[in-house]
Motif scaffolding. Structure first.
Motif, PDB file in Angstrom:
ATOM      1  N   ALA A   1      68.715   7.571  60.776  1.00 44.88           N
ATOM      2  CA  ALA A   1      69.443   6.373  60.381  1.00 44.88           C
ATOM      3  C   ALA A   1      70.123   6.523  59.035  1.00 44.88           C
ATOM      4  O   ALA A   1      71.237   6.040  58.834  1.00 44.88           O
ATOM      5  CB  ALA A   1      68.489   5.182  60.360  1.00 44.88           C
ATOM      6  N   SER A   2      69.480   7.180  58.111  1.00 44.33           N
ATOM      7  CA  SER A   2      70.085   7.364  56.792  1.00 44.33           C
ATOM      8  C   SER A   2      71.361   8.191  56.889  1.00 44.33           C
ATOM      9  O   SER A   2      72.383   7.861  56.286  1.00 44.33           O
ATOM     10  CB  SER A   2      69.098   8.044  55.843  1.00 44.33           C
TER      11      SER A   2
ATOM     12  N   GLN B   1      79.197   3.920  56.897  1.00 44.45           N
ATOM     13  CA  GLN B   1      79.256   2.785  55.988  1.00 44.45           C
ATOM     14  C   GLN B   1      78.753   1.508  56.661  1.00 44.45           C
ATOM     15  O   GLN B   1      79.279   0.415  56.438  1.00 44.45           O
ATOM     16  CB  GLN B   1      80.671   2.580  55.462  1.00 44.45           C
ATOM     17  N   THR B   2      77.722   1.653  57.505  1.00 42.81           N
ATOM     18  CA  THR B   2      77.067   0.490  58.076  1.00 42.81           C
ATOM     19  C   THR B   2      75.765   0.248  57.331  1.00 42.81           C
ATOM     20  O   THR B   2      75.290   1.091  56.572  1.00 42.81           O
ATOM     21  CB  THR B   2      76.795   0.683  59.573  1.00 42.81           C
ATOM     22  N   LEU B   3      75.166  -0.921  57.548  1.00 47.45           N
ATOM     23  CA  LEU B   3      74.023  -1.350  56.756  1.00 47.45           C
ATOM     24  C   LEU B   3      72.718  -1.187  57.522  1.00 47.45           C
ATOM     25  O   LEU B   3      72.693  -1.263  58.755  1.00 47.45           O
ATOM     26  CB  LEU B   3      74.191  -2.816  56.353  1.00 47.45           C
ATOM     27  N   PRO B   4      71.621  -0.967  56.827  1.00 49.78           N
ATOM     28  CA  PRO B   4      70.320  -0.863  57.488  1.00 49.78           C
ATOM     29  C   PRO B   4      69.902  -2.206  58.063  1.00 49.78           C
ATOM     30  O   PRO B   4      70.148  -3.254  57.458  1.00 49.78           O
ATOM     31  CB  PRO B   4      69.383  -0.423  56.351  1.00 49.78           C
ATOM     32  N   VAL B   5      69.276  -2.186  59.216  1.00 47.32           N
ATOM     33  CA  VAL B   5      68.821  -3.428  59.841  1.00 47.32           C
ATOM     34  C   VAL B   5      67.315  -3.615  59.687  1.00 47.32           C
ATOM     35  O   VAL B   5      66.738  -4.501  60.295  1.00 47.32           O
ATOM     36  CB  VAL B   5      69.199  -3.461  61.338  1.00 47.32           C
ATOM     37  N   THR B   6      66.688  -2.773  58.886  1.00 42.87           N
ATOM     38  CA  THR B   6      65.251  -2.888  58.651  1.00 42.87           C
ATOM     39  C   THR B   6      64.968  -3.081  57.171  1.00 42.87           C
ATOM     40  O   THR B   6      65.764  -2.727  56.305  1.00 42.87           O
ATOM     41  CB  THR B   6      64.517  -1.623  59.128  1.00 42.87           C
ATOM     42  N   ILE B   7      63.798  -3.634  56.910  1.00 43.22           N
ATOM     43  CA  ILE B   7      63.370  -3.863  55.532  1.00 43.22           C
ATOM     44  C   ILE B   7      63.178  -2.531  54.810  1.00 43.22           C
ATOM     45  O   ILE B   7      63.659  -2.345  53.690  1.00 43.22           O
ATOM     46  CB  ILE B   7      62.063  -4.675  55.527  1.00 43.22           C
ATOM     47  N   SER B   8      62.510  -1.599  55.464  1.00 43.56           N
ATOM     48  CA  SER B   8      62.279  -0.303  54.830  1.00 43.56           C
ATOM     49  C   SER B   8      63.590   0.437  54.603  1.00 43.56           C
ATOM     50  O   SER B   8      63.774   1.111  53.582  1.00 43.56           O
ATOM     51  CB  SER B   8      61.333   0.552  55.688  1.00 43.56           C
ATOM     52  N   GLY B   9      64.517   0.299  55.539  1.00 44.98           N
ATOM     53  CA  GLY B   9      65.812   0.937  55.371  1.00 44.98           C
ATOM     54  C   GLY B   9      66.590   0.350  54.210  1.00 44.98           C
ATOM     55  O   GLY B   9      67.259   1.074  53.457  1.00 44.98           O
TER      56      GLY B   9
ATOM     57  N   GLN C   1      65.274  -1.005  51.543  1.00 45.28           N
ATOM     58  CA  GLN C   1      64.634  -0.520  50.324  1.00 45.28           C
ATOM     59  C   GLN C   1      65.031   0.918  50.023  1.00 45.28           C
ATOM     60  O   GLN C   1      65.281   1.284  48.872  1.00 45.28           O
ATOM     61  CB  GLN C   1      63.113  -0.643  50.466  1.00 45.28           C
ATOM     62  N   HIS C   2      65.118   1.731  51.069  1.00 45.21           N
ATOM     63  CA  HIS C   2      65.517   3.122  50.898  1.00 45.21           C
ATOM     64  C   HIS C   2      66.936   3.209  50.345  1.00 45.21           C
ATOM     65  O   HIS C   2      67.209   3.973  49.408  1.00 45.21           O
ATOM     66  CB  HIS C   2      65.419   3.854  52.238  1.00 45.21           C
ATOM     67  N   LEU C   3      67.846   2.430  50.918  1.00 41.85           N
ATOM     68  CA  LEU C   3      69.228   2.455  50.453  1.00 41.85           C
ATOM     69  C   LEU C   3      69.328   1.913  49.034  1.00 41.85           C
ATOM     70  O   LEU C   3      70.095   2.415  48.213  1.00 41.85           O
ATOM     71  CB  LEU C   3      70.103   1.639  51.405  1.00 41.85           C
ATOM     72  N   ARG C   4      68.532   0.882  48.727  1.00 35.83           N
ATOM     73  CA  ARG C   4      68.559   0.267  47.401  1.00 35.83           C
ATOM     74  C   ARG C   4      68.086   1.233  46.317  1.00 35.83           C
ATOM     75  O   ARG C   4      68.408   1.082  45.143  1.00 35.83           O
ATOM     76  CB  ARG C   4      67.655  -0.960  47.415  1.00 35.83           C
ATOM     77  N   ASN C   5      67.323   2.257  46.721  1.00 34.07           N
ATOM     78  CA  ASN C   5      66.836   3.262  45.770  1.00 34.07           C
ATOM     79  C   ASN C   5      67.751   4.483  45.675  1.00 34.07           C
ATOM     80  O   ASN C   5      67.477   5.403  44.903  1.00 34.07           O
ATOM     81  CB  ASN C   5      65.429   3.731  46.176  1.00 34.07           C
ATOM     82  N   ASP C   6      68.824   4.468  46.466  1.00 32.82           N
ATOM     83  CA  ASP C   6      69.740   5.603  46.503  1.00 32.82           C
ATOM     84  C   ASP C   6      70.990   5.254  45.701  1.00 32.82           C
ATOM     85  O   ASP C   6      71.849   4.495  46.149  1.00 32.82           O
ATOM     86  CB  ASP C   6      70.105   5.910  47.961  1.00 32.82           C
ATOM     87  N   LYS C   7      71.114   5.814  44.505  1.00 35.86           N
ATOM     88  CA  LYS C   7      72.239   5.475  43.637  1.00 35.86           C
ATOM     89  C   LYS C   7      73.577   5.925  44.205  1.00 35.86           C
ATOM     90  O   LYS C   7      74.621   5.373  43.844  1.00 35.86           O
ATOM     91  CB  LYS C   7      72.020   6.083  42.249  1.00 35.86           C
ATOM     92  N   SER C   8      73.553   6.917  45.090  1.00 37.26           N
ATOM     93  CA  SER C   8      74.807   7.352  45.700  1.00 37.26           C
ATOM     94  C   SER C   8      75.375   6.298  46.645  1.00 37.26           C
ATOM     95  O   SER C   8      76.550   6.354  47.024  1.00 37.26           O
ATOM     96  CB  SER C   8      74.607   8.671  46.456  1.00 37.26           C
ATOM     97  N   GLN C   9      74.543   5.334  47.037  1.00 36.14           N
ATOM     98  CA  GLN C   9      74.970   4.267  47.939  1.00 36.14           C
ATOM     99  C   GLN C   9      75.142   2.932  47.204  1.00 36.14           C
ATOM    100  O   GLN C   9      75.094   1.860  47.808  1.00 36.14           O
ATOM    101  CB  GLN C   9      73.943   4.096  49.069  1.00 36.14           C
TER     102      GLN C   9
ATOM    103  N   PRO D   1      75.424  -4.621  47.131  1.00 36.90           N
ATOM    104  CA  PRO D   1      75.689  -6.062  47.265  1.00 36.90           C
ATOM    105  C   PRO D   1      75.743  -6.530  48.715  1.00 36.90           C
ATOM    106  O   PRO D   1      75.370  -7.670  49.020  1.00 36.90           O
ATOM    107  CB  PRO D   1      77.057  -6.231  46.580  1.00 36.90           C
ATOM    108  N   PHE D   2      76.195  -5.663  49.607  1.00 38.90           N
ATOM    109  CA  PHE D   2      76.251  -6.021  51.029  1.00 38.90           C
ATOM    110  C   PHE D   2      74.830  -6.134  51.597  1.00 38.90           C
ATOM    111  O   PHE D   2      74.535  -7.041  52.370  1.00 38.90           O
ATOM    112  CB  PHE D   2      77.046  -4.973  51.809  1.00 38.90           C
ATOM    113  N   VAL D   3      73.975  -5.201  51.216  1.00 32.21           N
ATOM    114  CA  VAL D   3      72.593  -5.221  51.696  1.00 32.21           C
ATOM    115  C   VAL D   3      71.853  -6.437  51.162  1.00 32.21           C
ATOM    116  O   VAL D   3      71.105  -7.101  51.888  1.00 32.21           O
ATOM    117  CB  VAL D   3      71.865  -3.923  51.277  1.00 32.21           C
TER     118      VAL D   3
END
Length: 402
Positions: A317-318, A325-333, A335-343, A348-350
Motif C-alpha cells: 500500500a505504501s 498520490q492517493t490516501l491511506p484508508v486505514t488508521i495505521s496507514g 500514521q505511517h504516512l504522517r511520519n514520512d516527511k517525503s509525503q 493536510p489531505f490525510v
C-alpha cells in the motif's frame, strides 16, 4: 490504501485457483498512474501464493460500472472488481461482507468514515481504495499578481479573490466543475460548505433552503459575472485540472492526484481547506474513493481475502499510494504516512479524512440520482436558472427511484 495487517500474507492458499480481477484503465491524463500498479501487485502476491493466479481484466474507466452490471446480470461476475458503486450488488446478496474477508483487527483499522460509507443495511460490503479528500488549490503567482494575500477563508473572500483574478486577466478565476464528468462531487462540496447536502437521516433532501441558497449564490455571484469560466456546464474535472496546470485557472477544488503533476510542472501553488460560507471554519471535505468488491458467484472468498490482505498490506500500500498520490484508508496507514516527511504534501489531505462527508452510495438509487445530478445541476446555476425547480426535480427523481 494502506497499512492493513490482517491474516498472514504468505503460504499456500487455494488449489490452483485463478482470481479474476477487474480494474479500471485510464487515459494519459492527470491521474493515469492510478491504473498502472496492478501488475506489480499481482506479481508480488503470486510469489507469496503460488497456488493462486491473478488474471487482470482492464476496462475503460467510463465503461467500468456498465460492464460490471452486465457481467453480474449474465452470471459472469468477476471474483474481485474495482467499482464506483456497490449497493445494487450488496442488497441482493451478490457480495461477500467484509467480515468474511478480513480478520477483526484488520477491519477495525479502516478509517471509520470511509468504512461506514461502504455499508448497506449496517453491514460493510465495499472496501475503500484510492481514497481522496479534495482541498482548494490556488495559484500563488496569480494570487500575488492580483494582490491577494492568501487563500479565502469565507465565500465573501473567495468572491473578492475571483474578482481580483478576473481584473488581472485570469480567464477562469474559479474553475466550477459542473461538466458531466464529476459534477456531483463539486456540487456536494459547495452544498456541505453552505450548510446543506444531499440527504438527511430519512433519505434525500435536495430541496432544502440551504441548498437553494448555495446554488443561488453560485448563479448570481460566480456564474453570471463570468468568474467561473466561460461555461461551467461543460467544464469537466479533467479540463479544469488542465486549465489550472496552464495557469489559466486561479483556484479550484482538486484532489491530491494533482500534487504530483503540479510539482513536476513547477507550478506555483498552495492548498487550503474549502471554507464554510460564513467563514466560521473549514467545511467538511467530500470523501471520495473507489470500492473493491468481492462477488460470491465463484466462491473464492478465502483466496480473494488473501489477495486483499496483500493489497492493503503496509509494504504494498505504501508503494502504491506514493505512486498514485492517493490516501491511506486505514488508521495505521495514516500514521505511517504522517511520519514520512517525503509525503508532507499529503498530510493536510490525510488530516481531514475522518471528517469526510460522502455521497449516499449505500442507497441503491444513487447511480440513477447521480446521473440526474450531472444532467440537471448545470441548469440551476445558468444565468436564467431556477435552483428551487432543479432541486425539486432531483427530489422527485430520488423518490421515484427509491
Amino acid at each position: 490504501m494502506s497499512g492493513c495487517g490482517g491474516s498472514d500474507d504468505s503460504g499456500d492458499d487455494g488449489d490452483g485457483v485463478t482470481l479474476n480481477l477487474m480494474v479500471a484503465s485510464y487515459d494519459k491524463s492527470v491521474g493515469a498512474s492510478i491504473g498502472d500498479q496492478w501488475d506489480t501487485v499481482a506479481e508480488t502476491f503470486e510469489k507469496k501464493h503460488p497456488n493462486i493466479k491473478v488474471e487482470i481484466e482492464r476496462i475503460p474507466f467510463l465503461k467500468l460500472d456498465s460492464v460490471i452490471a452486465r457481467r453480474v446480470k449474465d452470471g459472469r461476475a468477476p471474483d474481485i472488481a474495482l467499482s464506483n458503486i456497490f449497493a445494487p450488488y450488496a442488497e441482493p446478496g451478490d457480495l461477500y461482507p467484509v467480515e468474511d474477508l478480513f480478520d477483526v483487527p484488520t477491519q477495525a483499522d479502516f478509517i471509520s468514515s470511509f468504512a461506514d460509507a461502504g455499508k448497506s443495511g449496517y453491514v460493510q460490503y465495499a472496501i475503500p481504495i484510492f481514497a481522496s479528500t479534495p482541498r482548494l488549490f490556488y495559484n500563488t503567482a496569480l494570487f500575488e499578481r492580483a494582490g491577494i494575500d492568501g487563500p479565502p477563508g469565507s465565500w465573501a473572500e473567495l468572491l473578492a479573490a475571483a474578482k481580483a483574478l478576473k481584473a488581472s486577466g485570469v480567464p477562469t478565476p474559479y474553475a466550477l466543475q459542473f461538466g458531466p464528468e464529476a459534477s456531483e462531487d463539486e456540487l456536494l462540496a459547495w452544498l456541505v460548505a453552505g450548510g446543506g447536502g444531499y440527504s438527511q437521516l430519512g433519505g434525500y433532501d435536495f430541496g432544502s433552503a440551504e441548498n437553494q441558497a448555495t446554488l443561488t449564490w453560485l448563479r448570481d455571484e460566480l456564474v453570471k459575472p463570468g468568474l467561473a469560466g466561460a461555461d461551467p456546464a461543460k467544464l469537466t474535472r479533467t479540463a479544469a485540472y488542465a486549465e489550472f496546470m496552464k495557469g489559466r485557472a486561479g483556484m479550484l477544488i482538486a484532489h491530491p492526484v494533482l500534487l504530483g503533476a503540479a510539482a513536476k510542472a513547477r507550478l506555483p501553488y498552495a492548498t487550503a481547506p474549502f471554507p464554510k460560507r460564513a467563514g466560521d471554519g473549514a467545511a467538511a471535505p467530500v470523501g471520495l474513493n473507489a470500492w473493491m468488491l468481492v462477488f460470491k458467484a465463484r466462491g473464492h472468498a478465502k483466496e480473494a481475502g488473501a489477495f486483499l490482505t496483500h493489497l492493503y498490506g503496509q509494504e504494498t500500500a505504501s508503494a502504491k499510494g506514493a505512486a498514485t498520490q492517493t490516501l491511506p484508508v486505514t488508521i495505521s496507514g495514516s500514521q505511517h504516512l504522517r511520519n514520512d516527511k517525503s509525503q508532507q504534501a499529503l498530510w493536510p489531505f490525510v488530516d481531514q479524512m475522518p471528517n469526510a462527508e460522502f455521497h449516499p452510495v449505500g442507497l441503491r438509487s444513487w447511480p440513477t440520482v447521480r446521473s440526474e445530478i450531472r444532467e440537471r445541476i448545470p441548469r440551476a446555476v445558468a444565468p436564467t436558472g431556477v435552483p428551487a425547480d432543479v432541486l425539486e426535480a432531483l427530489d422527485q427523481v430520488a423518490r421515484s427511484s427509491a
